[in-house]
Design an enzyme around this catalytic site. Sequence first.
Site, PDB file in Angstrom:
ATOM      1  N   ASP A  57      29.725 -28.890  31.786  1.00 10.78           N
ATOM      2  CA  ASP A  57      29.032 -28.112  30.957  1.00 10.78           C
ATOM      3  C   ASP A  57      29.772 -26.816  30.510  1.00 10.78           C
ATOM      4  O   ASP A  57      29.537 -26.452  29.278  1.00 10.78           O
ATOM      5  CB  ASP A  57      27.561 -27.705  31.492  1.00 10.78           C
ATOM      6  CG  ASP A  57      26.578 -28.925  31.272  1.00 10.78           C
ATOM      7  OD1 ASP A  57      27.216 -29.838  31.438  1.00 10.78           O
ATOM      8  OD2 ASP A  57      25.299 -28.498  31.366  1.00 10.78           O
ATOM      9  N   CYS A 117      28.446 -31.607  39.810  1.00  9.90           N
ATOM     10  CA  CYS A 117      28.162 -30.644  38.777  1.00  9.90           C
ATOM     11  C   CYS A 117      26.907 -31.303  37.875  1.00  9.90           C
ATOM     12  O   CYS A 117      26.235 -32.402  38.511  1.00  9.90           O
ATOM     13  CB  CYS A 117      29.270 -30.518  37.899  1.00  9.90           C
ATOM     14  SG  CYS A 117      30.662 -29.706  38.722  1.00  9.90           S
ATOM     15  N   ASP A 118      26.624 -30.450  36.973  1.00  9.93           N
ATOM     16  CA  ASP A 118      25.235 -30.110  36.317  1.00  9.93           C
ATOM     17  C   ASP A 118      24.461 -31.547  36.262  1.00  9.93           C
ATOM     18  O   ASP A 118      23.222 -31.738  36.472  1.00  9.93           O
ATOM     19  CB  ASP A 118      25.539 -29.529  35.132  1.00  9.93           C
ATOM     20  CG  ASP A 118      25.865 -28.200  35.257  1.00  9.93           C
ATOM     21  OD1 ASP A 118      26.450 -27.681  36.341  1.00  9.93           O
ATOM     22  OD2 ASP A 118      25.462 -27.255  34.272  1.00  9.93           O
ATOM     23  N   LYS A 119      24.935 -32.422  35.601  1.00  9.26           N
ATOM     24  CA  LYS A 119      24.160 -33.789  35.147  1.00  9.26           C
ATOM     25  C   LYS A 119      24.549 -34.848  36.022  1.00  9.26           C
ATOM     26  O   LYS A 119      23.891 -35.741  36.159  1.00  9.26           O
ATOM     27  CB  LYS A 119      24.507 -34.162  33.625  1.00  9.26           C
ATOM     28  CG  LYS A 119      24.166 -32.913  32.766  1.00  9.26           C
ATOM     29  CD  LYS A 119      22.809 -32.611  32.899  1.00  9.26           C
ATOM     30  CE  LYS A 119      22.679 -31.323  32.087  1.00  9.26           C
ATOM     31  NZ  LYS A 119      23.548 -30.087  32.168  1.00  9.26           N
ATOM     32  N   CYS A 163      30.673 -24.270  40.001  1.00 11.81           N
ATOM     33  CA  CYS A 163      30.445 -22.593  39.840  1.00 11.81           C
ATOM     34  C   CYS A 163      29.815 -21.952  41.070  1.00 11.81           C
ATOM     35  O   CYS A 163      28.737 -22.387  41.191  1.00 11.81           O
ATOM     36  CB  CYS A 163      30.387 -22.649  38.387  1.00 11.81           C
ATOM     37  SG  CYS A 163      31.357 -23.028  37.416  1.00 11.81           S
ATOM     38  N   GLU A 176      22.686 -26.184  26.102  1.00 10.17           N
ATOM     39  CA  GLU A 176      22.514 -25.043  26.921  1.00 10.17           C
ATOM     40  C   GLU A 176      22.781 -23.838  25.876  1.00 10.17           C
ATOM     41  O   GLU A 176      23.521 -23.833  25.031  1.00 10.17           O
ATOM     42  CB  GLU A 176      23.296 -25.014  27.916  1.00 10.17           C
ATOM     43  CG  GLU A 176      22.946 -25.948  29.157  1.00 10.17           C
ATOM     44  CD  GLU A 176      23.613 -25.760  30.291  1.00 10.17           C
ATOM     45  OE1 GLU A 176      24.927 -25.138  30.333  1.00 10.17           O
ATOM     46  OE2 GLU A 176      23.274 -26.421  31.224  1.00 10.17           O
ATOM     47  N   SER A 207      21.908 -22.527  30.505  1.00 11.97           N
ATOM     48  CA  SER A 207      22.529 -22.730  31.742  1.00 11.97           C
ATOM     49  C   SER A 207      22.023 -22.085  33.205  1.00 11.97           C
ATOM     50  O   SER A 207      21.264 -21.292  32.679  1.00 11.97           O
ATOM     51  CB  SER A 207      23.983 -22.064  31.353  1.00 11.97           C
ATOM     52  OG  SER A 207      24.862 -21.813  32.662  1.00 11.97           O
TER      53      SER A 207
END
Length: 613
Positions: free
Chosen positions: A81, A122-124, A195, A491, A517
């Site tokens: 992202d 990570c995010d998704k 992150c 985002e 985010s």
Amino acid sequence: MPKLRSATTTHGRNMAGARALWRATGMTDEDFGKPIIAVVNSFTQFVPGHVHLKDLGQLVAREIEAAGGVAKEFNTIAVDDGIAMGHGGMLYSLPSRELIADSVEYMVNAHCADAMVCISNCDKITPGMLMAALRINIPVIFVSGGPMEAGKTKLSDQIIKLDLVDAMIQGADPKVSDAQSEQVERSACPTCGSCSGMFTANSMNCLTEALGLSQPGNGSMLATHADREQLFKLAGQRIVTLAKRYYQQDDESALPRNIATKAAFENAMALDIAMGGSTNTVLHLLAAAQEAGVDFTMADIDRMSRKVPQLCKVAPSTQKYHMEDVHRAGGVVAILGQLEKAGLVHGDTRTVLGGSLAELLNEYDVSRQPSQEVVDFYRAGPAGIRTTKAFSQDCRWPELDVDRAEGCIRSLEHAYSLEGGLAVLSGNLALDGAIVKTAGVDDEHLCFRGPARVFESQDTAVAGILDGTVKAGEVVVIRYEGPKGGPGMQEMLYPTTYLKSMGLGKQCALITDGRFSGGTSGLSIGHVSPEAASGGTIGLVADGDIININIPARSMVLEVADSVLAARRVAVEARGWKPLDRQRQVSFALRAYAMLATSADKGAVRDRSKLEE
């Protein structure tokens, strides 16, 4: 007694062709009849949170085979992202969640796998795999790649911790010199891993612990630390145990839907609120609950947000603490332990370790009487060495942070706030709700009233912020960025970051039917539902309209007469719920996604009613 799913392809004369193909993958006669475990990896060189996963699938596979299973690895896609942000790439991020879920379903069902180990980060990727696991409902364990070490640099004779968001803010601030901006950029992301703050990736990996689907330390143990290797090895061993419990002992408690129950989802949401997690977690929990057949809605989140305190404050809400500090304080288990003492979690939910959450807390909560092994596990810390290799260091903090009065994780008596880090807002501007991360909002900004400054896209909003169009005291409204209207629900980290860079971070509010985010802080309200493209009131706002935000009252009101809004609605319906003069290329794949997308209050999942017609 349930039959191994894989027996469909490994037994019977009519499956001679399938067995011949299995043999070509290395299987032998002795393997036919063992559980086939899918090792669902997500290695890619595009994403720092996944760049170190290449060999970890085979690490898990070796443990599976030593424990009596057959391991078969495959990969999913993974979108970064942070790299996709600020341009058309972000349109693909949320839709990739559905693709990941579908691809896992396709592979696992096409090959009749009996169980899964999901290696995400990570995010998704974690949400997509979680949706698939609950959809398929075979034994599963999640093990993530782990958080990145926090960056560190010396500014103004002071060593400060850094992350991705700091690099973005410094890069956009015209008052910051090129040299200082470059210094921060080079220091912000020093290692492999997700992150380093309580952003979406780390939030979701923490929530899998609360759901009971991953092991203690999954969300907080650094990607670089040698102790994380044990989580991968144990995942390989434990998934075989889970598979045998289900297929050989008819023990349905080993199935994910019987672990991630309504009570477990409430535990996960309580954790999210207490730790000030990303607002994206709301979207993903709602989506996962639908896959699990669990009746968990925005109403549940609203109810819980009013009674669960905020016990943890981590970047981006503060520069003082990052995930490495959360781990030192005892990680997710320590937060859940404090919530259990307050009667705010269900201790009788089950976990992939085999026992109850209460039993797990008694063993792993560093505030109780942990073993020396547990103490050493949570003392695992950063090395401060740039690397892309997993398990590459074994540094330890000299002692744990068990200060529940002023430390990283607080007790109820010393909570940052008695109401938690997330809140659901409603009113005529968001009839089905909106989400704000209160953990990132200063107390003096919990109430805000001002004129609207409306933008039809993130791109025009960014331009308006940077060219001075946006003024102090205004409410920035970014619409047609929802799941359907974007499409893809981008985002809005760049608009919030640039507001800070322009000195407006505490002078303006931002409202959008898009999302934020996990790195966002400030008065940023997202997930406005219904979205503009679905006829939501946000599509009727005009420049200068007064918007009244009251977080303590959980309200967000557009102060425009109903008759005026009705007239505007007629006009918009006549032209269609589409943005005016937006210059954006939308691919066929994204158009297909938009056709079935629901608004954020439903988790932005597909509209099943359209598929059942």
